[in-house]
Design a protein around this motif. Structure first.
Motif, PDB file in Angstrom:
ATOM      1  N   ARG A  86       0.819  -1.214   0.000  1.00 21.16           N
ATOM      2  CA  ARG A  86       0.000   0.000   0.000  1.00 21.16           C
ATOM      3  C   ARG A  86       0.851   1.262   0.000  1.00 21.16           C
ATOM      4  O   ARG A  86       0.446   2.302  -0.507  1.00 21.16           O
ATOM      5  CB  ARG A  86      -0.937  -0.010   1.207  1.00 21.16           C
ATOM      6  CG  ARG A  86      -2.061  -1.024   1.088  1.00 21.16           C
ATOM      7  CD  ARG A  86      -2.921  -1.063   2.329  1.00 21.16           C
ATOM      8  NE  ARG A  86      -4.094  -1.901   2.147  1.00 21.16           N
ATOM      9  CZ  ARG A  86      -4.958  -2.189   3.120  1.00 21.16           C
ATOM     10  NH1 ARG A  86      -4.769  -1.712   4.345  1.00 21.16           N
ATOM     11  NH2 ARG A  86      -6.007  -2.954   2.869  1.00 21.16           N
ATOM     12  N   ALA A  87       2.049   1.165   0.578  1.00 19.07           N
ATOM     13  CA  ALA A  87       2.940   2.326   0.617  1.00 19.07           C
ATOM     14  C   ALA A  87       3.462   2.694  -0.773  1.00 19.07           C
ATOM     15  O   ALA A  87       3.974   3.807  -0.964  1.00 19.07           O
ATOM     16  CB  ALA A  87       4.117   2.052   1.551  1.00 19.07           C
ATOM     17  N   LEU A  88       3.314   1.796  -1.744  1.00 17.71           N
ATOM     18  CA  LEU A  88       3.751   2.101  -3.103  1.00 17.71           C
ATOM     19  C   LEU A  88       2.970   3.271  -3.688  1.00 17.71           C
ATOM     20  O   LEU A  88       3.493   4.040  -4.501  1.00 17.71           O
ATOM     21  CB  LEU A  88       3.574   0.871  -4.004  1.00 17.71           C
ATOM     22  CG  LEU A  88       4.515  -0.307  -3.762  1.00 17.71           C
ATOM     23  CD1 LEU A  88       4.054  -1.530  -4.558  1.00 17.71           C
ATOM     24  CD2 LEU A  88       5.944   0.063  -4.149  1.00 17.71           C
ATOM     25  N   ASP A  89       1.705   3.403  -3.264  1.00 18.96           N
ATOM     26  CA  ASP A  89       0.843   4.440  -3.843  1.00 18.96           C
ATOM     27  C   ASP A  89       0.218   5.365  -2.804  1.00 18.96           C
ATOM     28  O   ASP A  89      -0.633   6.176  -3.151  1.00 18.96           O
ATOM     29  CB  ASP A  89      -0.291   3.787  -4.652  1.00 18.96           C
ATOM     30  CG  ASP A  89       0.230   3.046  -5.865  1.00 18.96           C
ATOM     31  OD1 ASP A  89       0.986   3.645  -6.650  1.00 18.96           O
ATOM     32  OD2 ASP A  89      -0.106   1.859  -6.019  1.00 18.96           O
ATOM     33  N   THR A  90       0.632   5.243  -1.555  1.00 16.84           N
ATOM     34  CA  THR A  90       0.042   6.081  -0.505  1.00 16.84           C
ATOM     35  C   THR A  90       1.120   6.931   0.140  1.00 16.84           C
ATOM     36  O   THR A  90       2.041   6.404   0.773  1.00 16.84           O
ATOM     37  CB  THR A  90      -0.644   5.216   0.572  1.00 16.84           C
ATOM     38  OG1 THR A  90      -1.556   4.309  -0.053  1.00 16.84           O
ATOM     39  CG2 THR A  90      -1.394   6.093   1.569  1.00 16.84           C
ATOM     40  N   ALA A  91       1.013   8.248  -0.022  1.00 15.46           N
ATOM     41  CA  ALA A  91       2.012   9.157   0.537  1.00 15.46           C
ATOM     42  C   ALA A  91       1.852   9.259   2.042  1.00 15.46           C
ATOM     43  O   ALA A  91       0.764   9.053   2.586  1.00 15.46           O
ATOM     44  CB  ALA A  91       1.870  10.537  -0.089  1.00 15.46           C
ATOM     45  N   VAL A  92       2.955   9.595   2.722  1.00 19.10           N
ATOM     46  CA  VAL A  92       2.935   9.686   4.181  1.00 19.10           C
ATOM     47  C   VAL A  92       1.889  10.680   4.662  1.00 19.10           C
ATOM     48  O   VAL A  92       1.229  10.470   5.668  1.00 19.10           O
ATOM     49  CB  VAL A  92       4.332  10.092   4.708  1.00 19.10           C
ATOM     50  CG1 VAL A  92       4.266  10.392   6.196  1.00 19.10           C
ATOM     51  CG2 VAL A  92       5.338   8.991   4.426  1.00 19.10           C
ATOM     52  N   GLY A  93       1.710  11.767   3.961  1.00 15.55           N
ATOM     53  CA  GLY A  93       0.765  12.793   4.400  1.00 15.55           C
ATOM     54  C   GLY A  93      -0.665  12.552   3.987  1.00 15.55           C
ATOM     55  O   GLY A  93      -1.549  13.369   4.288  1.00 15.55           O
ATOM     56  N   ALA A  94      -0.952  11.446   3.298  1.00 14.44           N
ATOM     57  CA  ALA A  94      -2.315  11.168   2.849  1.00 14.44           C
ATOM     58  C   ALA A  94      -3.251  10.973   4.038  1.00 14.44           C
ATOM     59  O   ALA A  94      -2.854  10.474   5.089  1.00 14.44           O
ATOM     60  CB  ALA A  94      -2.329   9.924   1.964  1.00 14.44           C
TER      61      ALA A  94
END
Length: 201
Positions: A86-94
């Motif tokens: 999921r971290a491949l497409d989810t930015a930390v600030g999302a």
């Protein structure tokens, strides 16, 4: 477990640990880019799961300490598969980062802690005793240290909603690398032990 399976298990853990050791370094992320860096973690998690599956598969009495330790470890790696994918497409600030990325990471870290603690107690016989000065004792100790480091990393990686930033990204990266280094050492110890004659283990 046969020596061949120990060697394969250790080798798979070596690759997975190396991915988690290299991935947190800022210089590496800047060199390859954020998405490629995230892919390194995902690939590493797949190697962790492959190694954990191989370690859990050999026939053992269901319900024994070794069986439960391996089972918790395997479940933890599956959580890491989810979080790194999921971290491949989810930015930390999302807005949904904590729910879709951080939460399975935290669950995976808890599973690793339980697994490491069971292995440590299983080798030493009790929390009150230090593990014996054997290959199994050294592996249990170093792997528990890695599990603790991953737990600290998960806590530090929590994204504070008001700032959209990790609680402490520096600590999260450092403890991820330290945990991976501990797992790497444990994997190398496993490979070393697998190459010794059975009578000398």
């Amino acid at each position: 477990m046969t020596s061949a399976k120990d060697t394969w298990t250790g080798s798979l853990f070596v690759v997975g640990s190396t991915c988690f050791l290299v991935g947190p370094f800022p210089g590496f992320a800047e060199l390859v880019g954020a998405r490629a860096d995230a892919a390194v973690f995902f690939v590493g998690s797949l190697f962790f799961t492959s190694a954990a599956t191989l370690q859990w598969l050999p026939a053992r009495p269901p319900g024994g300490t070794d069986w439960w330790s391996s089972a918790w470890q395997l479940v933890g790696t599956l959580f890491f598969n989810v979080t790194t994918f999921r971290a491949l497409d989810t930015a930390v600030g999302a807005a949904d980062y904590n729910q879709v990325v951080w939460r399975p990471d935290a669950f995976g870290s808890v599973c690793f802690l339980v697994s490491g603690a069971l292995a440590y107690v299983g080798v030493g016989g009790s929390w009150r005793r230090l593990p014996p000065r054997t290959a199994d004792g050294r592996m249990a100790s170093v792997n528990l240290a890695g599990c603790v480091a991953f737990g600290v990393s998960a806590a530090a990686a929590y994204v504070v909603p008001s700032t959209a930033e990790a609680l402490d990204a520096g600590v999260a990266n450092a403890t991820t690398a330290l945990g991976a280094l501990a797992f790497l050492i444990g994997a190398l110890l496993l490979i070393r032990q697998s190459r010794r004659p059975a009578a000398s283990r």
